[in-house]
Design a protein around this motif. Structure first.
Motif, mmCIF file in Angstrom:
data_model
loop_
_atom_site.group_PDB
_atom_site.id
_atom_site.type_symbol
_atom_site.label_atom_id
_atom_site.label_comp_id
_atom_site.label_asym_id
_atom_site.label_seq_id
_atom_site.Cartn_x
_atom_site.Cartn_y
_atom_site.Cartn_z
ATOM 1 N N LEU A 1 0.831 -1.204 0.000
ATOM 2 C CA LEU A 1 0.000 0.000 0.000
ATOM 3 C C LEU A 1 0.862 1.250 0.000
ATOM 4 O O LEU A 1 0.606 2.206 -0.750
ATOM 5 C CB LEU A 1 -0.933 -0.003 1.208
ATOM 6 C CG LEU A 1 -1.784 1.258 1.402
ATOM 7 C CD1 LEU A 1 -2.630 1.574 0.172
ATOM 8 C CD2 LEU A 1 -2.649 1.136 2.649
ATOM 9 N N ALA A 2 1.896 1.277 0.845
ATOM 10 C CA ALA A 2 2.794 2.430 0.877
ATOM 11 C C ALA A 2 3.435 2.651 -0.484
ATOM 12 O O ALA A 2 3.579 3.793 -0.949
ATOM 13 C CB ALA A 2 3.860 2.241 1.950
ATOM 14 N N SER A 3 3.813 1.558 -1.151
ATOM 15 C CA SER A 3 4.397 1.661 -2.492
ATOM 16 C C SER A 3 3.397 2.235 -3.479
ATOM 17 O O SER A 3 3.734 3.113 -4.291
ATOM 18 C CB SER A 3 4.866 0.278 -2.970
ATOM 19 O OG SER A 3 5.842 -0.265 -2.124
ATOM 20 N N LEU A 4 2.157 1.751 -3.431
ATOM 21 C CA LEU A 4 1.131 2.229 -4.349
ATOM 22 C C LEU A 4 0.859 3.715 -4.140
ATOM 23 O O LEU A 4 0.730 4.483 -5.107
ATOM 24 C CB LEU A 4 -0.149 1.413 -4.168
ATOM 25 C CG LEU A 4 -1.395 1.867 -4.938
ATOM 26 C CD1 LEU A 4 -1.120 2.001 -6.417
ATOM 27 C CD2 LEU A 4 -2.550 0.896 -4.685
ATOM 28 N N LEU B 1 10.345 0.757 -2.673
ATOM 29 C CA LEU B 1 9.745 1.551 -1.600
ATOM 30 C C LEU B 1 10.821 2.313 -0.834
ATOM 31 O O LEU B 1 11.842 1.740 -0.437
ATOM 32 C CB LEU B 1 8.983 0.636 -0.637
ATOM 33 C CG LEU B 1 8.367 1.307 0.603
ATOM 34 C CD1 LEU B 1 7.273 2.280 0.211
ATOM 35 C CD2 LEU B 1 7.832 0.242 1.567
ATOM 36 N N GLU B 2 10.595 3.588 -0.599
ATOM 37 C CA GLU B 2 11.539 4.393 0.177
ATOM 38 C C GLU B 2 11.500 3.963 1.636
ATOM 39 O O GLU B 2 10.440 3.949 2.265
ATOM 40 C CB GLU B 2 11.183 5.880 0.039
ATOM 41 C CG GLU B 2 12.134 6.802 0.757
ATOM 42 C CD GLU B 2 11.760 8.263 0.601
ATOM 43 O OE1 GLU B 2 12.322 9.096 1.333
ATOM 44 O OE2 GLU B 2 10.895 8.568 -0.250
ATOM 45 N N SER B 3 12.644 3.609 2.177
ATOM 46 C CA SER B 3 12.702 3.169 3.572
ATOM 47 C C SER B 3 12.892 4.358 4.507
ATOM 48 O O SER B 3 13.159 5.486 4.071
ATOM 49 C CB SER B 3 13.820 2.155 3.769
ATOM 50 O OG SER B 3 15.081 2.735 3.515
ATOM 51 N N ASP C 1 4.909 0.707 10.820
ATOM 52 C CA ASP C 1 5.324 1.567 9.720
ATOM 53 C C ASP C 1 6.140 0.719 8.742
ATOM 54 O O ASP C 1 7.274 0.344 9.038
ATOM 55 C CB ASP C 1 6.172 2.720 10.247
ATOM 56 C CG ASP C 1 6.645 3.657 9.140
ATOM 57 O OD1 ASP C 1 6.425 3.352 7.939
ATOM 58 O OD2 ASP C 1 7.243 4.700 9.463
ATOM 59 N N PRO C 2 5.596 0.381 7.575
ATOM 60 C CA PRO C 2 6.330 -0.498 6.661
ATOM 61 C C PRO C 2 7.652 0.091 6.176
ATOM 62 O O PRO C 2 8.599 -0.655 5.918
ATOM 63 C CB PRO C 2 5.351 -0.711 5.496
ATOM 64 C CG PRO C 2 4.388 0.420 5.589
ATOM 65 C CD PRO C 2 4.276 0.761 7.038
ATOM 66 N N ARG C 3 7.741 1.404 6.088
ATOM 67 C CA ARG C 3 9.005 2.015 5.659
ATOM 68 C C ARG C 3 10.082 1.850 6.734
ATOM 69 O O ARG C 3 11.247 1.593 6.423
ATOM 70 C CB ARG C 3 8.793 3.495 5.350
ATOM 71 C CG ARG C 3 7.934 3.752 4.117
ATOM 72 C CD ARG C 3 7.856 5.250 3.811
ATOM 73 N NE ARG C 3 7.077 5.515 2.620
ATOM 74 C CZ ARG C 3 5.762 5.723 2.620
ATOM 75 N NH1 ARG C 3 5.094 5.688 3.764
ATOM 76 N NH2 ARG C 3 5.116 5.951 1.487
ATOM 77 N N ALA C 4 9.717 2.001 7.991
ATOM 78 C CA ALA C 4 10.670 1.795 9.080
ATOM 79 C C ALA C 4 11.056 0.329 9.192
ATOM 80 O O ALA C 4 12.206 -0.004 9.482
ATOM 81 C CB ALA C 4 10.088 2.295 10.398
#
Length: 348
Positions: free
Chosen positions: A23-26, A164-166, A245-248
């Protein structure tokens, strides 16, 4: 350009950080003129985490008016059309896609991993839905082959989580180094005997390297009890690490020497952050990533019978293994962005 609402559909708000990463990527991929409305199992979490509008994923009285006011409907990544875990999955996702197409919305199937589809009706439903889409992208060659056989145009690209940006995880750097991350999940193939061998091998790896073992439950409702079982049997330098938080969660792999992963997006997150990886495959989608990127690992069904064999292999990789080269990693990230190019083109 006038704004347009788009309904985003996936396994969102269900506590699985792999799907949250999708979802974060989208959301990163959407062009500025698109206003997302996310179907979520936990709308309040989705609103708070991503700052977007969200509605309950099974509330028909809210979904229908939102579809009618939208211009687009997007399946946003993952293995949505599969009947191995439940035959209801294709019925739910296919029903929403079919409804969106009947209402005349632009429909997009993004970063899909098709199957397994063991029933003739789920195969027929999936084919019909994808034939009606304005754009289709898939993340693996098996799905691409199926679409080719069905005569459906598609774009093949690596999973979008590669790109995805981490984000730096708060507090993670306070854990003692060096660190080894472990991402396991319950599965029938992870029998008590195999789990015991893995725990013994982790203990031996820890003794040999003095590394902190960091257990990372990607879906706490499933993975946390398993992580606690492992935690209880290892030394003091063992930690449970959770984040919503998927990026973290992706960013923590920058701070570990090696990652041992069952979950697909744990493996992708680790490899994309330049970490040495070892895969434990319970599913063809994991095996495909291991094969495509020449990553070491075992099928769980073929796990060595002796824990010393496991620990020695891990220790050799810890000491002498290499992460993906920067050239290959950048090429993979660039190819993962093909999903975005297809999405933006379809939303023009």
């Amino acid at each position: 350009m006038a704004t347009e609402r788009a309904v985003l559909c996936g396994y969102y708000g269900m506590g699985n950080m792999g799907d949250e990463a999708l979802l974060a990527s989208l959301l990163e991929m959407l062009p500025p003129h698109i206003t997302p409305v996310v179907l979520s199992g936990n709308p309040q979490f989705t609103r708070d985490r991503y700052g977007v509008e969200a509605i309950p994923r099974k509330a028909a009285f809210e979904i229908l008016p939102n579809l009618r006011s939208a211009g687009s409907f997007i399946w946003g990544g993952g293995s949505l059309m599969q009947d191995s875990s439940s035959a209801l999955n294709p019925f739910y996702y296919g029903g929403l896609m079919g409804l969106a197409q009947q209402l005349g919305l632009r429909t997009i199937a993004l970063a899909q991993g098709l199957g397994p589809l063991r029933r003739p009706w789920t195969q027929a439903l999936t084919r019909r839905c994808l034939l009606g889409c304005d754009a289709v992208t898939v993340r693996d060659r098996t799905s691409a082959s199926q679409l080719h056989n069905w005569g459906i145009p598609f774009t093949l690209a690596p999973d979008p989580v590669w790109a995805l940006e981490s984000r730096s995880p708060k507090g993670f750097w306070d854990l003692p180094a060096p660190r080894v991350a472990v991402v396991l999940r319950p599965h029938p193939l992870l029998t008590p005997s195999r789990l015991d061998r893995l725990i013994q091998a982790l203990a031996a790896l820890q003794t040999a390297t003095d590394a902190a073992i960091v257990l990372v439950p990607f879906q706490p409702s499933q993975d946390l009890p398993l992580a606690r079982t492992i935690y209880s049997q290892l030394s003091e330098k063992c930690y449970l690490w959770q984040s919503d938080d998927p990026r973290a969660l992706k960013g923590l792999f920058r701070g570990v020497e090696m990652a041992i992963c069952m979950r697909l997006h744990g493996l992708i997150a680790a490899a994309s952050e330049g970490c040495r990886c070892w895969g434990l495959s319970y599913d063809p989608k994991v095996s495909q990533v291991l094969a495509e990127f020449d990553l070491p690992g075992w099928e769980l069904a073929d796990l060595p019978q002796e824990s010393t064999t496991i620990s020695q292999a891990w220790l050799e990789h810890y000491a002498n293994g290499d992460p993906l080269s920067q050239t290959r990693l950048q090429a993979t990230i660039d190819r993962a962005r093909l999903h975005q190019e297809a999405l933006v083109q379809a939303l023009l």
